[in-house]
Motif scaffolding. Structure first.
Motif, PDB file in Angstrom:
ATOM      1  N   GLY A   1       0.812  -1.214   0.000  1.00  0.00           N
ATOM      2  CA  GLY A   1       0.000   0.000   0.000  1.00  0.00           C
ATOM      3  C   GLY A   1       0.841   1.258   0.000  1.00  0.00           C
ATOM      4  N   SER A   2       1.822   1.321   0.882  1.00  0.00           N
ATOM      5  CA  SER A   2       2.676   2.514   0.924  1.00  0.00           C
ATOM      6  C   SER A   2       3.565   2.589  -0.314  1.00  0.00           C
ATOM      7  CB  SER A   2       3.510   2.552   2.197  1.00  0.00           C
ATOM      8  OG  SER A   2       4.329   1.412   2.302  1.00  0.00           O
ATOM      9  N   PHE A   3       3.945   1.443  -0.879  1.00  0.00           N
ATOM     10  CA  PHE A   3       4.696   1.459  -2.137  1.00  0.00           C
ATOM     11  C   PHE A   3       3.878   2.131  -3.232  1.00  0.00           C
ATOM     12  CE2 PHE A   3       4.908  -0.666  -6.297  1.00  0.00           C
ATOM     13  CZ  PHE A   3       6.120  -0.147  -6.739  1.00  0.00           C
ATOM     14  N   LEU A   4       2.615   1.752  -3.356  1.00  0.00           N
ATOM     15  CA  LEU A   4       1.768   2.324  -4.409  1.00  0.00           C
ATOM     16  C   LEU A   4       1.583   3.828  -4.227  1.00  0.00           C
ATOM     17  CD1 LEU A   4      -0.903  -0.480  -4.793  1.00  0.00           C
ATOM     18  CD2 LEU A   4       0.914   0.127  -6.407  1.00  0.00           C
ATOM     19  N   VAL A   5       1.415   4.261  -2.984  1.00  0.00           N
ATOM     20  CA  VAL A   5       1.270   5.696  -2.722  1.00  0.00           C
ATOM     21  C   VAL A   5       2.534   6.441  -3.147  1.00  0.00           C
ATOM     22  CG1 VAL A   5       1.080   7.431  -0.897  1.00  0.00           C
ATOM     23  CG2 VAL A   5      -0.417   5.425  -0.877  1.00  0.00           C
ATOM     24  N   TYR A   6       3.699   5.956  -2.713  1.00  0.00           N
ATOM     25  CA  TYR A   6       4.952   6.626  -3.070  1.00  0.00           C
ATOM     26  C   TYR A   6       5.252   6.509  -4.562  1.00  0.00           C
ATOM     27  CZ  TYR A   6       6.186   7.577   1.758  1.00  0.00           C
ATOM     28  OH  TYR A   6       6.210   8.058   3.036  1.00  0.00           O
ATOM     29  N   PHE A   7       4.861   5.408  -5.176  1.00  0.00           N
ATOM     30  CA  PHE A   7       5.069   5.231  -6.603  1.00  0.00           C
ATOM     31  C   PHE A   7       4.323   6.301  -7.396  1.00  0.00           C
ATOM     32  CE2 PHE A   7       3.680   3.388 -10.666  1.00  0.00           C
ATOM     33  CZ  PHE A   7       4.909   3.121 -11.248  1.00  0.00           C
ATOM     34  N   PHE A   8       3.033   6.482  -7.088  1.00  0.00           N
ATOM     35  CA  PHE A   8       2.243   7.467  -7.826  1.00  0.00           C
ATOM     36  C   PHE A   8       2.639   8.904  -7.473  1.00  0.00           C
ATOM     37  CE2 PHE A   8      -0.596   3.747  -8.339  1.00  0.00           C
ATOM     38  CZ  PHE A   8      -0.530   3.702  -9.729  1.00  0.00           C
ATOM     39  N   LEU A   9       3.010   9.142  -6.226  1.00  0.00           N
ATOM     40  CA  LEU A   9       3.515  10.470  -5.869  1.00  0.00           C
ATOM     41  C   LEU A   9       4.855  10.739  -6.559  1.00  0.00           C
ATOM     42  CD1 LEU A   9       2.619  10.731  -2.070  1.00  0.00           C
ATOM     43  CD2 LEU A   9       1.576  11.962  -3.984  1.00  0.00           C
ATOM     44  N   GLY A  10       5.647   9.696  -6.730  1.00  0.00           N
ATOM     45  CA  GLY A  10       6.915   9.834  -7.441  1.00  0.00           C
ATOM     46  C   GLY A  10       6.714  10.202  -8.897  1.00  0.00           C
ATOM     47  N   ILE A  11       5.694   9.610  -9.526  1.00  0.00           N
ATOM     48  CA  ILE A  11       5.377   9.974 -10.905  1.00  0.00           C
ATOM     49  C   ILE A  11       4.976  11.449 -10.978  1.00  0.00           C
ATOM     50  CG2 ILE A  11       3.744   9.597 -12.795  1.00  0.00           C
ATOM     51  CD1 ILE A  11       3.803   6.618 -12.030  1.00  0.00           C
ATOM     52  N   ALA A  12       4.142  11.878 -10.036  1.00  0.00           N
ATOM     53  CA  ALA A  12       3.734  13.284 -10.004  1.00  0.00           C
ATOM     54  C   ALA A  12       4.946  14.189  -9.783  1.00  0.00           C
ATOM     55  CB  ALA A  12       2.695  13.508  -8.904  1.00  0.00           C
ATOM     56  N   TRP A  13       5.870  13.775  -8.921  1.00  0.00           N
ATOM     57  CA  TRP A  13       7.083  14.556  -8.662  1.00  0.00           C
ATOM     58  C   TRP A  13       7.931  14.666  -9.928  1.00  0.00           C
ATOM     59  CZ3 TRP A  13       9.615  17.996  -6.014  1.00  0.00           C
ATOM     60  CH2 TRP A  13      11.002  18.031  -6.032  1.00  0.00           C
ATOM     61  N   LEU A  14       8.073  13.571 -10.669  1.00  0.00           N
ATOM     62  CA  LEU A  14       8.874  13.599 -11.891  1.00  0.00           C
ATOM     63  C   LEU A  14       8.236  14.491 -12.957  1.00  0.00           C
ATOM     64  CD1 LEU A  14      10.026   9.890 -12.173  1.00  0.00           C
ATOM     65  CD2 LEU A  14      11.367  11.875 -11.493  1.00  0.00           C
ATOM     66  N   VAL A  15       6.914  14.462 -13.060  1.00  0.00           N
ATOM     67  CA  VAL A  15       6.222  15.342 -14.004  1.00  0.00           C
ATOM     68  C   VAL A  15       6.439  16.800 -13.602  1.00  0.00           C
ATOM     69  CG1 VAL A  15       3.948  16.060 -14.845  1.00  0.00           C
ATOM     70  CG2 VAL A  15       4.519  13.629 -14.714  1.00  0.00           C
ATOM     71  N   PHE A  16       6.288  17.082 -12.315  1.00  0.00           N
ATOM     72  CA  PHE A  16       6.510  18.437 -11.808  1.00  0.00           C
ATOM     73  C   PHE A  16       7.937  18.898 -12.107  1.00  0.00           C
ATOM     74  CE2 PHE A  16       8.222  21.006  -8.292  1.00  0.00           C
ATOM     75  CZ  PHE A  16       7.455  22.143  -8.451  1.00  0.00           C
ATOM     76  N   MET A  17       8.907  18.034 -11.812  1.00  0.00           N
ATOM     77  CA  MET A  17      10.304  18.389 -12.078  1.00  0.00           C
ATOM     78  C   MET A  17      10.541  18.649 -13.556  1.00  0.00           C
ATOM     79  SD  MET A  17      12.818  16.084  -9.673  1.00  0.00           S
ATOM     80  CE  MET A  17      14.153  16.352 -10.773  1.00  0.00           C
ATOM     81  N   GLY A  18       9.986  17.793 -14.407  1.00  0.00           N
ATOM     82  CA  GLY A  18      10.171  17.955 -15.842  1.00  0.00           C
ATOM     83  C   GLY A  18       9.599  19.260 -16.358  1.00  0.00           C
TER      84      GLY A  18
END
Length: 87
Positions: A37-54
């Motif tokens: 569960g926490s993996f999935l949360v961090y995984f999707f937040l990580g995708i959002a972070w990478l989009v934001f950074m890009g």
């Protein structure tokens, strides 16, 4: 390679950190310790972070990389350290 004295899974810490820094996949340490569960949360937040950074880096002409790249590394370490904890 589990360190019982420190209460953390060292393998989860190292692999989680490297995958987060190099590939941008956050939460692998959580997955190593069975916390899907926490993996999935961090995984999707990580995708959002990478989009934001890009987006920020593209529009700033990569000038913000001075702040965003260290922030990415710090985030990767903090999330990996949390994922490596053994409860």
């Amino acid at each position: 390679m589990t360190s019982s004295s420190s209460g953390q899974n060292d393998t989860a810490l190292i692999v989680g950190f490297l995958v987060a820094v190099l590939l941008g996949i956050f939460g692998v340490g959580h997955l190593f310790n069975g916390r899907v569960g926490s993996f999935l949360v961090y995984f999707f937040l990580g995708i959002a972070w990478l989009v934001f950074m890009g987006v920020v880096l593209a529009f700033s002409g990569f000038l913000c990389s001075i702040a965003l790249v260290p922030a990415h590394i710090i985030l990767a370490y903090v999330i990996s350290r949390d994922g490596a904890k053994i409860y």
